[in-house]
Motif scaffolding. Structure first.
Motif, short mmCIF file in Angstrom:
data_model
loop_
_atom_site.label_atom_id
_atom_site.label_comp_id
_atom_site.label_asym_id
_atom_site.label_seq_id
_atom_site.Cartn_x
_atom_site.Cartn_y
_atom_site.Cartn_z
N ASN A 197 23.93 19.09 6.22
CA ASN A 197 24.11 18.57 5.02
C ASN A 197 25.32 17.44 5.08
OD1 ASN A 197 24.50 17.86 2.15
ND2 ASN A 197 23.47 19.33 1.47
N LYS A 198 24.81 16.36 5.19
CA LYS A 198 26.08 15.14 5.52
C LYS A 198 26.74 14.76 4.15
CE LYS A 198 25.48 15.21 9.71
NZ LYS A 198 26.54 15.93 10.74
N ASP A 199 26.05 15.20 3.12
CA ASP A 199 27.01 14.80 1.80
C ASP A 199 27.96 15.80 1.64
OD1 ASP A 199 25.20 12.62 1.24
OD2 ASP A 199 23.99 13.74 -0.08
N VAL A 200 27.52 17.21 1.84
CA VAL A 200 28.66 18.18 1.68
C VAL A 200 29.79 18.13 2.94
CG1 VAL A 200 29.08 20.68 1.55
CG2 VAL A 200 26.95 19.66 0.50
N GLU A 201 29.30 17.67 4.01
CA GLU A 201 30.26 17.52 5.16
C GLU A 201 31.25 16.39 4.71
OE1 GLU A 201 29.09 17.36 9.50
OE2 GLU A 201 29.76 15.15 9.15
N THR A 202 30.69 15.35 4.30
CA THR A 202 31.65 14.19 3.74
C THR A 202 32.59 14.75 2.86
OG1 THR A 202 29.91 12.74 4.43
CG2 THR A 202 31.68 12.14 2.84
N ALA A 203 32.08 15.29 1.72
CA ALA A 203 32.93 16.17 0.67
C ALA A 203 34.11 16.82 1.06
CB ALA A 203 31.97 16.71 -0.23
N ILE A 204 33.71 17.75 1.94
CA ILE A 204 34.82 18.72 2.67
C ILE A 204 35.90 17.78 3.49
CG2 ILE A 204 35.33 20.42 4.48
CD1 ILE A 204 32.37 21.83 3.92
N LEU A 205 35.15 17.00 4.21
CA LEU A 205 36.27 16.02 5.07
C LEU A 205 37.24 15.43 3.97
CD1 LEU A 205 33.81 14.74 7.83
CD2 LEU A 205 35.68 16.44 8.20
N GLU A 206 36.66 14.62 2.80
CA GLU A 206 37.36 13.94 2.11
C GLU A 206 38.37 14.88 1.55
OE1 GLU A 206 34.51 12.21 -0.55
OE2 GLU A 206 34.11 10.38 0.84
N MET A 207 38.07 16.20 1.21
CA MET A 207 39.13 16.95 0.59
C MET A 207 40.20 17.36 1.63
SD MET A 207 38.54 20.54 -1.13
CE MET A 207 39.67 21.54 -1.96
N ILE A 208 39.88 17.37 2.75
CA ILE A 208 40.77 17.80 3.89
C ILE A 208 41.95 16.46 3.95
CG2 ILE A 208 41.26 17.93 6.41
CD1 ILE A 208 38.55 19.69 6.31
N GLN A 209 41.26 15.27 3.90
CA GLN A 209 42.04 14.14 4.09
C GLN A 209 42.73 13.41 2.71
OE1 GLN A 209 38.64 11.42 5.26
NE2 GLN A 209 38.45 12.49 7.44
N ALA A 210 42.55 14.28 1.69
CA ALA A 210 43.02 13.67 0.32
C ALA A 210 44.47 13.85 0.21
CB ALA A 210 42.38 14.65 -0.79
N GLY A 211 45.32 14.43 1.37
CA GLY A 211 46.79 14.24 0.93
C GLY A 211 47.33 15.55 0.80
N GLY A 212 46.69 16.53 1.10
CA GLY A 212 47.28 17.93 0.90
C GLY A 212 48.61 18.07 1.83
N LYS A 213 49.51 18.86 1.32
CA LYS A 213 50.93 18.73 2.13
C LYS A 213 50.92 19.44 3.37
CE LYS A 213 53.58 18.60 -2.18
NZ LYS A 213 52.22 18.71 -3.15
N LEU A 214 49.85 20.40 3.68
CA LEU A 214 49.91 21.23 5.11
C LEU A 214 51.05 21.93 5.17
CD1 LEU A 214 48.25 18.38 7.20
CD2 LEU A 214 46.97 20.24 6.14
N LEU A 215 51.55 22.52 4.21
CA LEU A 215 52.78 23.18 4.13
C LEU A 215 52.51 24.60 5.14
CD1 LEU A 215 54.33 22.94 0.71
CD2 LEU A 215 55.36 22.29 2.74
N ARG A 216 51.44 25.14 4.97
CA ARG A 216 50.97 26.39 5.49
C ARG A 216 50.82 26.34 7.02
NH1 ARG A 216 49.13 25.55 0.76
NH2 ARG A 216 49.62 26.96 -0.82
N PRO A 217 50.16 25.13 7.66
CA PRO A 217 50.20 25.01 8.88
C PRO A 217 51.54 24.41 9.53
CG PRO A 217 48.93 23.44 8.12
CD PRO A 217 49.17 24.54 6.84
N ALA A 218 52.30 23.88 8.54
CA ALA A 218 53.77 23.16 9.08
C ALA A 218 54.39 24.87 9.40
CB ALA A 218 54.38 22.52 8.05
N TYR A 219 54.37 25.40 8.47
CA TYR A 219 55.37 26.96 8.63
C TYR A 219 54.73 27.66 10.00
CZ TYR A 219 58.25 26.33 4.73
OH TYR A 219 59.04 26.22 3.50
N GLN A 220 53.64 27.69 10.15
CA GLN A 220 52.87 28.33 11.29
C GLN A 220 53.41 27.62 12.50
OE1 GLN A 220 49.95 27.37 13.55
NE2 GLN A 220 50.08 29.35 14.63
N ILE A 221 53.54 26.42 12.65
CA ILE A 221 53.61 25.85 13.79
C ILE A 221 55.26 25.84 14.11
CG2 ILE A 221 54.11 23.22 14.81
CD1 ILE A 221 51.31 22.50 13.41
N LEU A 222 56.08 25.94 13.00
CA LEU A 222 57.62 25.86 13.33
C LEU A 222 57.81 27.23 13.70
CD1 LEU A 222 58.63 23.78 10.24
CD2 LEU A 222 59.02 23.21 12.60
N PHE A 223 57.19 28.22 13.28
CA PHE A 223 57.64 29.68 13.58
C PHE A 223 56.87 29.98 15.02
CE2 PHE A 223 58.62 30.54 9.04
CZ PHE A 223 60.12 31.30 9.34
#
Length: 328
Positions: free
Chosen positions: A32-58
């Protein structure tokens, strides 16, 4: 695909977070490409990525740093977080997230449920492929249980005027702080650190997550919808009573309780009245003080980390301080 501007001052981490986003994008493959696009747009919408940042740093403190695995686990953590946001928007009937329409607003609740479920599956696929021990998978499943328990605890207290500050703290410990704790703990454990060190990092993450959620709740009473990218006063309208309001209720019950007593969604006018009473009280200031306490506990523990790698330790301290002063 642009990262949040806060990462420009941390070029070494910025590169890894960019790689995390790229892997997340590559992992989303729906018919379902419409839903795929919606998920990708949410991922790309400027979240801070704090949780992966802490994971990477530790992960930098371990003896077995595997860059490819570190990025994969960071992507898994952020997918898990994104899945919980999609499901939160369904429960809260939210139409706006990160300054764009939510998936439920665009496609309806049923599609949003499946989109969130898909991200859960993708998260666990990455964990299964890259986690080096069952302990990490067990940590993840236990954390999911605590996150859901926190969400259910919050739901159980909808429109409940007598909710206590301790109950509020218990709920955010699950719904928000647990994922920060997981990010830090898995980052350490999967890079070859000892179980005891991973436990220490998890405790740091828990305090960071508690501060983060309290500050998120404070923004509801100090910022505009445009600034934070989602509707303000939405929680109080839906019977979710956060820390600034709980402090204000203790200070001024006679004026605030009657507005909440009907135990149904407030009108915008009623919500505005609650807003004015909370901001006129010391509720926001007291909540900020508690957030500062959690942040200071985290900072003290971060100062006790090994000196090397210095860049990772310094970045952890800096971004933890930044969280306390954020405005969105």
């Amino acid at each position: 695909m642009v990262l949040h501007p806060m990462w420009a001052q941390f070029p070494q981490l910025q590169k890894d977070l960019q790689a995390t986003l790229t892997l997340m994008e590559q992992s989303i493959q729906l018919k379902n490409k419409d839903v795929e696009t919606a998920i990708l747009e949410m991922i790309q919408a400027g979240g801070k990525l704090l949780r992966p940042a802490y994971q990477i740093l530790f992960a930098q403190f371990g003896k077995q740093t595997d860059h490819k695995k570190t990025i994969a686990l960071a992507a898994a953590i952020e997918m898990l977080h994104t899945a919980t946001l999609i499901h939160d928007d369904i429960v809260d009937e939210s139409d706006l997230r990160r300054k764009q329409p939510t998936i439920r607003a665009r496609f309806g609740n049923s599609t949003a449920v499946y989109a969130g479920d898909y991200l859960f599956v993708t998260c666990f696929k990455l964990l299964a492929d890259y986690a080096s021990s069952m302990q990490s998978l067990q940590m993840n499943s236990k954390s999911m249980e605590k996150i859901l328990d926190g969400e259910l605890g919050q739901m159980e207290k909808h429109y409940y005027i007598e909710v206590t500050i301790d109950e509020y703290l218990e709920n955010i410990s699950g719904k928000t702080a647990e994922l920060f704790a997981l990010s830090c703990g898995i980052g350490a454990l999967e890079s070859g650190s000892t179980t005891s060190f991973a436990k220490r990092t998890g405790d740091i993450g828990h305090n960071i997550g508690m501060a983060f959620q309290i500050l998120d709740d404070i923004l509801d009473y100090t910022q505009t919808s445009t600034a934070i990218g989602k509707p303000v006063l939405e929680d109080v309208r839906q019977g979710i009573y956060s820390l600034p309001l709980l402090y204000a209720l203790k200070e001024n019950p006679l004026e605030i309780k009657p507005l909440l007593a009907k135990k149904e969604q407030l009108t915008l006018t009623e919500a505005q009245q609650v807003f004015e009473l909370v901001t006129a009280s010391s509720g926001v200031q007291k909540a900020k003080k508690m957030a500062e306490n959690y942040t200071n506990q985290a900072l003290k523990a971060l100062e006790k980390l090994p000196k090397e790698p210095a860049w990772a330790k310094e970045t952890l301290i800096e971004i933890t301080k930044l969280i306390l002063h954020r405005t969105n």
